[in-house]
Design a protein around this motif. Sequence first.
Motif, PDB file in Angstrom:
ATOM      1  N   VAL A  31       0.871  -1.187   0.000  1.00  0.00           N
ATOM      2  CA  VAL A  31       0.000   0.000   0.000  1.00  0.00           C
ATOM      3  C   VAL A  31       0.902   1.229   0.000  1.00  0.00           C
ATOM      4  CG1 VAL A  31      -1.865   1.239   1.168  1.00  0.00           C
ATOM      5  CG2 VAL A  31      -1.741  -1.261   1.325  1.00  0.00           C
ATOM      6  N   LEU A  32       1.095   1.809  -1.186  1.00  0.00           N
ATOM      7  CA  LEU A  32       1.980   2.964  -1.272  1.00  0.00           C
ATOM      8  C   LEU A  32       1.768   3.722  -2.574  1.00  0.00           C
ATOM      9  CD1 LEU A  32       4.246   2.017  -3.520  1.00  0.00           C
ATOM     10  CD2 LEU A  32       5.410   1.006  -1.580  1.00  0.00           C
ATOM     11  N   LYS A  33       2.399   4.892  -2.629  1.00  0.00           N
ATOM     12  CA  LYS A  33       2.476   5.682  -3.859  1.00  0.00           C
ATOM     13  C   LYS A  33       3.946   6.010  -4.094  1.00  0.00           C
ATOM     14  CE  LYS A  33       1.347  10.167  -5.932  1.00  0.00           C
ATOM     15  NZ  LYS A  33       0.897  11.564  -5.665  1.00  0.00           N
ATOM     16  N   ALA A  34       4.422   5.784  -5.308  1.00  0.00           N
ATOM     17  CA  ALA A  34       5.813   6.106  -5.661  1.00  0.00           C
ATOM     18  C   ALA A  34       5.808   7.016  -6.877  1.00  0.00           C
ATOM     19  CB  ALA A  34       6.595   4.831  -5.959  1.00  0.00           C
ATOM     20  N   ASN A  35       6.616   8.070  -6.824  1.00  0.00           N
ATOM     21  CA  ASN A  35       6.667   9.071  -7.887  1.00  0.00           C
ATOM     22  C   ASN A  35       7.964   8.927  -8.675  1.00  0.00           C
ATOM     23  OD1 ASN A  35       4.206  10.505  -6.959  1.00  0.00           O
ATOM     24  ND2 ASN A  35       5.484  10.991  -5.192  1.00  0.00           N
ATOM     25  N   TYR A  36       7.834   8.867 -10.002  1.00  0.00           N
ATOM     26  CA  TYR A  36       8.972   8.627 -10.873  1.00  0.00           C
ATOM     27  C   TYR A  36       9.113   9.720 -11.922  1.00  0.00           C
ATOM     28  CZ  TYR A  36       9.457   3.836  -9.146  1.00  0.00           C
ATOM     29  OH  TYR A  36       9.666   2.740  -8.353  1.00  0.00           O
ATOM     30  N   ILE A  37      10.353   9.904 -12.380  1.00  0.00           N
ATOM     31  CA  ILE A  37      10.641  10.680 -13.581  1.00  0.00           C
ATOM     32  C   ILE A  37      11.128   9.701 -14.642  1.00  0.00           C
ATOM     33  CG2 ILE A  37      12.224  12.336 -14.653  1.00  0.00           C
ATOM     34  CD1 ILE A  37      12.111  14.015 -12.212  1.00  0.00           C
ATOM     35  N   GLN A  38      10.541   9.789 -15.823  1.00  0.00           N
ATOM     36  CA  GLN A  38      10.927   8.915 -16.924  1.00  0.00           C
ATOM     37  C   GLN A  38      11.509   9.753 -18.050  1.00  0.00           C
ATOM     38  OE1 GLN A  38       7.742   6.670 -18.638  1.00  0.00           O
ATOM     39  NE2 GLN A  38       9.029   5.674 -20.158  1.00  0.00           N
ATOM     40  N   GLN A  39      12.723   9.403 -18.463  1.00  0.00           N
ATOM     41  CA  GLN A  39      13.373  10.048 -19.608  1.00  0.00           C
ATOM     42  C   GLN A  39      13.397   9.042 -20.746  1.00  0.00           C
ATOM     43  OE1 GLN A  39      14.785  13.309 -20.028  1.00  0.00           O
ATOM     44  NE2 GLN A  39      14.723  12.571 -22.135  1.00  0.00           N
ATOM     45  N   GLN A  40      12.753   9.385 -21.852  1.00  0.00           N
ATOM     46  CA  GLN A  40      12.647   8.479 -22.993  1.00  0.00           C
ATOM     47  C   GLN A  40      13.359   9.095 -24.180  1.00  0.00           C
ATOM     48  OE1 GLN A  40      11.089   5.620 -22.481  1.00  0.00           O
ATOM     49  NE2 GLN A  40      11.450   4.778 -24.500  1.00  0.00           N
ATOM     50  N   GLY A  41      14.546   8.595 -24.512  1.00  0.00           N
ATOM     51  CA  GLY A  41      15.303   9.135 -25.636  1.00  0.00           C
ATOM     52  C   GLY A  41      15.582  10.610 -25.449  1.00  0.00           C
ATOM     53  N   VAL A  42      15.241  11.391 -26.486  1.00  0.00           N
ATOM     54  CA  VAL A  42      15.462  12.843 -26.421  1.00  0.00           C
ATOM     55  C   VAL A  42      14.194  13.576 -26.032  1.00  0.00           C
ATOM     56  CG1 VAL A  42      17.321  12.754 -28.109  1.00  0.00           C
ATOM     57  CG2 VAL A  42      14.973  13.078 -28.893  1.00  0.00           C
ATOM     58  N   PHE A  48       5.374  10.243 -13.678  1.00  0.00           N
ATOM     59  CA  PHE A  48       4.242   9.342 -13.465  1.00  0.00           C
ATOM     60  C   PHE A  48       4.356   8.696 -12.090  1.00  0.00           C
ATOM     61  CE2 PHE A  48       6.902   5.776 -14.804  1.00  0.00           C
ATOM     62  CZ  PHE A  48       6.316   4.678 -14.195  1.00  0.00           C
ATOM     63  N   SER A  49       3.208   8.251 -11.605  1.00  0.00           N
ATOM     64  CA  SER A  49       3.136   7.695 -10.262  1.00  0.00           C
ATOM     65  C   SER A  49       2.670   6.254 -10.306  1.00  0.00           C
ATOM     66  CB  SER A  49       2.158   8.513  -9.398  1.00  0.00           C
ATOM     67  OG  SER A  49       2.596   9.858  -9.279  1.00  0.00           O
ATOM     68  N   LEU A  50       3.264   5.460  -9.441  1.00  0.00           N
ATOM     69  CA  LEU A  50       2.881   4.068  -9.239  1.00  0.00           C
ATOM     70  C   LEU A  50       2.086   3.999  -7.940  1.00  0.00           C
ATOM     71  CD1 LEU A  50       3.230   0.908  -9.688  1.00  0.00           C
ATOM     72  CD2 LEU A  50       5.303   1.136  -8.290  1.00  0.00           C
ATOM     73  N   TRP A  51       0.864   3.462  -8.016  1.00  0.00           N
ATOM     74  CA  TRP A  51       0.011   3.300  -6.842  1.00  0.00           C
ATOM     75  C   TRP A  51      -0.232   1.814  -6.615  1.00  0.00           C
ATOM     76  CZ3 TRP A  51      -2.321   7.554  -4.219  1.00  0.00           C
ATOM     77  CH2 TRP A  51      -2.188   8.803  -4.854  1.00  0.00           C
ATOM     78  N   ARG A  52      -0.173   1.393  -5.344  1.00  0.00           N
ATOM     79  CA  ARG A  52      -0.478   0.010  -5.000  1.00  0.00           C
ATOM     80  C   ARG A  52      -1.487  -0.041  -3.861  1.00  0.00           C
ATOM     81  NH1 ARG A  52       5.607  -1.991  -4.017  1.00  0.00           N
ATOM     82  NH2 ARG A  52       6.377  -2.096  -6.168  1.00  0.00           N
TER      83      ARG A  52
END
Length: 248
Positions: A31-42, A48-52
Amino acid sequence: MMKYVKLATLAVAMCSASVYAQQQCQANAQVLKANYIQQQGVQEEQLFSLWRLHDQVAHQANSQGVVELWQRLSNQQVRPIRYFEHYQRGIEYQPGELKEGGQPVSWSQKYQLVHSDLLSQSPSRTQGEGCGQEQHFERQQNGYKMTLVWLPALQLVKQLVVAREDADHQDRWQQISKLTLQSYQLNPQQVQQQFAHWDRYQTTDYADVGDNEHDPFLAKMINQGFIEHGASGFYHSDGQAMSGGHHH
């Protein structure tokens, strides 16, 4: 025989280290929320956030207002729902209607953002303890290299870098994607409220979309390619991210 004993001993040691980290970390990874930064190529960095919430997991594309939620059913099948936050609407799919590379949706990949087979190998090193314990993994396959920093107690990716081998320069790698954990929150009330909020959205079964094309929302989503059944997810650990949900 000795080789197999050593491998078995190593596997037990890895499992023990992970269990020990979880025992030393009082956080509930389910049971959590994790916040991410995604770098895709240029492309520009995307948040985006991952929720469980136990047998539910959601990926929230913050800038796009799109949420992909998966429910693990009692028969272990995975049932997807795609939510559109700006419209407070959703599309419900039956298990098997959304595919990834022609394969059924992988619960482990949705839950932890990497497939379990990457974590089944021996970590190259382990450091820290408790919630902050890190395991480092690396895999090369078919001209790609994945480098992972994993938090076993929280079952979270801390950093995942995918690189492609330079065709003109052997042993030189070009980064094609990078996923970095920014923060996480262990607030059960916040998580429960967020899933309850999404659950209140008006939803349409995917099978009924064709009969409701007069609905302006559905017509718009069909036109933008958000309601196809051929693919799932705007984030993929192999470095192939989708812009919103449309993917060929």
